[in-house]
Design a protein around this motif. Structure first.
Motif, PDB file in Angstrom:
ATOM      1  N   ARG A 221     -17.199   6.039  34.096  1.00 27.09           N
ATOM      2  CA  ARG A 221     -18.634   5.876  33.324  1.00 27.09           C
ATOM      3  C   ARG A 221     -18.978   7.371  33.273  1.00 27.09           C
ATOM      4  O   ARG A 221     -19.214   7.757  34.171  1.00 27.09           O
ATOM      5  CB  ARG A 221     -19.421   4.883  33.677  1.00 27.09           C
ATOM      6  N   ARG A 222     -18.926   8.072  32.077  1.00 27.46           N
ATOM      7  CA  ARG A 222     -19.344   9.468  31.990  1.00 27.46           C
ATOM      8  C   ARG A 222     -20.548   9.868  32.555  1.00 27.46           C
ATOM      9  O   ARG A 222     -21.063  10.602  33.337  1.00 27.46           O
ATOM     10  CB  ARG A 222     -18.912   9.897  30.432  1.00 27.46           C
ATOM     11  N   LEU A 223     -21.649   9.123  31.723  1.00 25.24           N
ATOM     12  CA  LEU A 223     -22.881   9.260  31.931  1.00 25.24           C
ATOM     13  C   LEU A 223     -23.224   8.916  33.510  1.00 25.24           C
ATOM     14  O   LEU A 223     -24.271   9.607  34.112  1.00 25.24           O
ATOM     15  CB  LEU A 223     -24.113   8.460  31.045  1.00 25.24           C
ATOM     16  N   ALA A 224     -22.987   8.102  33.857  1.00 24.27           N
ATOM     17  CA  ALA A 224     -23.018   7.721  35.374  1.00 24.27           C
ATOM     18  C   ALA A 224     -22.609   8.519  36.360  1.00 24.27           C
ATOM     19  O   ALA A 224     -23.262   8.960  37.334  1.00 24.27           O
ATOM     20  CB  ALA A 224     -22.602   6.212  35.737  1.00 24.27           C
ATOM     21  N   THR A 225     -21.457   9.151  36.112  1.00 19.19           N
ATOM     22  CA  THR A 225     -20.905  10.216  36.793  1.00 19.19           C
ATOM     23  C   THR A 225     -21.971  11.341  36.693  1.00 19.19           C
ATOM     24  O   THR A 225     -22.194  12.010  37.853  1.00 19.19           O
ATOM     25  CB  THR A 225     -19.425  10.546  36.255  1.00 19.19           C
ATOM     26  N   ILE A 226     -22.084  11.838  35.984  1.00 20.44           N
ATOM     27  CA  ILE A 226     -23.169  12.931  35.550  1.00 20.44           C
ATOM     28  C   ILE A 226     -24.402  12.779  36.501  1.00 20.44           C
ATOM     29  O   ILE A 226     -24.907  13.633  37.014  1.00 20.44           O
ATOM     30  CB  ILE A 226     -23.292  13.301  34.110  1.00 20.44           C
ATOM     31  N   MET A 227     -24.936  11.620  35.893  1.00 24.02           N
ATOM     32  CA  MET A 227     -26.278  11.489  36.795  1.00 24.02           C
ATOM     33  C   MET A 227     -26.088  11.118  38.109  1.00 24.02           C
ATOM     34  O   MET A 227     -27.019  11.681  38.906  1.00 24.02           O
ATOM     35  CB  MET A 227     -26.792  10.105  36.279  1.00 24.02           C
ATOM     36  N   ALA A 228     -25.054  10.675  38.828  1.00 29.02           N
ATOM     37  CA  ALA A 228     -24.728  10.312  40.127  1.00 29.02           C
ATOM     38  C   ALA A 228     -24.776  11.707  40.849  1.00 29.02           C
ATOM     39  O   ALA A 228     -25.505  12.169  42.006  1.00 29.02           O
ATOM     40  CB  ALA A 228     -23.523   9.656  40.452  1.00 29.02           C
TER      41      ALA A 228
ATOM     42  N   ALA B 102     -27.265   5.715  39.788  1.00 30.54           N
ATOM     43  CA  ALA B 102     -26.893   6.124  38.646  1.00 30.54           C
ATOM     44  C   ALA B 102     -26.235   5.081  37.788  1.00 30.54           C
ATOM     45  O   ALA B 102     -26.285   5.002  36.484  1.00 30.54           O
ATOM     46  CB  ALA B 102     -25.607   7.348  38.902  1.00 30.54           C
ATOM     47  N   LEU B 103     -25.532   4.251  38.372  1.00 33.07           N
ATOM     48  CA  LEU B 103     -24.926   2.850  37.840  1.00 33.07           C
ATOM     49  C   LEU B 103     -26.068   2.061  37.140  1.00 33.07           C
ATOM     50  O   LEU B 103     -25.731   1.469  36.102  1.00 33.07           O
ATOM     51  CB  LEU B 103     -24.119   2.186  38.990  1.00 33.07           C
ATOM     52  N   ALA B 104     -26.983   1.836  37.889  1.00 34.05           N
ATOM     53  CA  ALA B 104     -27.952   1.119  37.356  1.00 34.05           C
ATOM     54  C   ALA B 104     -28.696   1.845  36.161  1.00 34.05           C
ATOM     55  O   ALA B 104     -28.958   1.244  35.104  1.00 34.05           O
ATOM     56  CB  ALA B 104     -29.167   0.934  38.294  1.00 34.05           C
TER      57      ALA B 104
END
Length: 427
Positions: free
Chosen positions: A107-114, A370-372
């Motif tokens: 998950r692209r966005l989750a990775t960046i946010m994490a 990030a996943l949430a």
């Protein structure tokens, strides 16, 4: 265990950019203070003695002190050299954490946010700027977990070297500090569980079975079990040649009994001691530094980001629910990592514990958050705005607290710290 492949683009560039920016910011003013602070008084003198092959700080493994000693040898005995290993492994570990989240979730966005959330959770930043053992351990631990997660998705021709890299990194992480042990054993247990889920009681004899076709259970046990232990053993090599009280290469059990005895012998209560449930609540801070030094009043207080470390708790609950009821293997994996790395401190008998022991659980909590937030963003309903709002809040807290976590010059005398002390327990 992991999610099926998605069509998201790999955010490799974002992971590299965030890690690079983190490294630049963490390196700024890393020479302040110019003398030892907090536990540097234990590890830098131990590294100096190691250069002379003299024993010191024998309650901990050697790798972290070996790296400090090597840095002193090549760069001179000065603050930059003392703290450079933590800075390097903090930066590498942040990048590895981002890659771990990517390979686990795709998950692209989750990775960046994490990656961004870990960079701003305070703990990772502060521990990347002090000559302690924790960041070497945590950074290498993240590399090992990243390589294992990547191996589960890699073609057979690449999976083997990734498993080897995972075992090497996890063995070295253990050679820095034992706190990584729960995370270090989970890849082997995960492989065993995934194999059993597919093959049942025929796990030893089923050819071509998962989780990595072509990798037998015996080979996985080598790369994720015996090989890391051999790497860990090798990190003690300088101790075999001590001029006084050398360690026997074959006296492993005896040596570890002595190390545990030394750790358990610390009984004097410390004013900054705390316990695991206080870490979860971000309730108890540690003052690494607060004094007039290098021409100004300076402070470094170890707390968690007041927003993200608390927002991560409902996210942790969501990930547990998603793992159980939605079969989200990525969410379940980070919950297990969090619980394992925190649980070891809840059940072990070490009499004196500190908030910095929450470093690894706090990192996995950022993955859950990030996943949430990613799931919230994907819903595309009226609550979607909470995702960018949460990121803004995390960054705003990091910016506001930056002076008191970075040894910046403070203005206002001895009471200048008060503006950041929102809780009496932080004082």
């Amino acid at each position: 265990m992991l999610q099926a492949a998605r069509t998201d683009r790999d955010p490799l560039g974002w992971c590299m950019l965030i890690a690079a920016l983190f490294g630049i910011i963490a390196a700024h003013r890393i020479g302040f203070p110019s003398t030892f602070y907090f536990d540097e008084i234990h590890y830098v003198p131990a590294a100096r003695k190691l250069l002379e092959l003299m024993p010191a700080n024998r309650e901990h493994p050697l790798l972290g002190k070996e790296l400090i000693a090597a840095s002193i040898h090549w760069l001179g005995d000065r603050p930059l050299a003392w703290r450079l290993p933590s800075l390097l492994f903090g930066t590498i570990g942040l990048f590895a954490f981002g890659r771990l989240v990517w390979w686990a979730s795709r998950r692209r966005l989750a990775t960046i946010m994490a990656t961004a959330l870990l960079a701003t959770n305070f703990m990772w930043f502060i521990q990347s700027r002090i000559a302690m053992l924790d960041m070497v351990e945590a950074g290498l631990g993240m590399v090992g977990l990243w390589q294992f997660a990547a191996a589960l998705r890699a073609p057979a021709r690449h999976a083997r070297w990734r498993l080897a890299a995972s075992g090497l990194a996890l063995g070295l992480a253990l050679g820095a500090k034992w706190s990584v042990l729960p995370a270090a054993i989970l890849p082997g247990l995960a492989f065993l569980w995934l194999r059993w889920r597919e093959a049942g009681w025929k796990i030893m004899g089923t050819r071509g079975a998962g989780p990595i076709p072509g990798i037998s259970l015996a080979e996985a046990a080598w790369w994720l079990g015996l090989f890391p232990l051999m790497v860990y053993w090798a990190t003690f090599a300088p101790a075999f040649f001590y001029h006084e009280q050398p360690v026997s290469p074959w006296g492993v059990i005896e040596q570890h009994r002595y190390m545990i005895q030394l750790q358990d012998s610390v009984r004097r209560l410390h004013p900054y001691r705390s316990v695991w449930y206080q870490w979860v609540a971000n309730w108890r801070a540690i003052w690494f530094l607060y004094e007039n030094i290098d021409g100004a009043q300076r402070g470094i207080v170890l707390i968690g980001n007041p927003f993200s470390m608390l927002a991560g708790l409902p996210a942790l609950a969501w990930c547990a629910w998603a793992g159980l009821w939605r079969r989200r293997g990525d969410a379940a994996a980070f919950v297990v990592l969090y619980v394992a790395c925190l649980g070891i401190w809840a059940v072990n008998g070490k009499p004196i514990q500190f908030y910095y022991h929450y470093l690894l659980p706090g990192a996995f909590l950022m993955a859950c958050l990030a996943l949430a937030l990613d799931a919230l963003w994907q819903r595309r309903d009226r609550w979607r705005w909470l995702t960018p709002a949460a990121l803004i809040a995390a960054f705003a807290m990091a910016a506001y607290f930056y002076p008191i976590i970075s040894a910046a010059a403070l203005h206002g005398g001895k009471q200048s710290y008060a503006r950041w002390m929102w809780l009496h327990s932080w004082r």
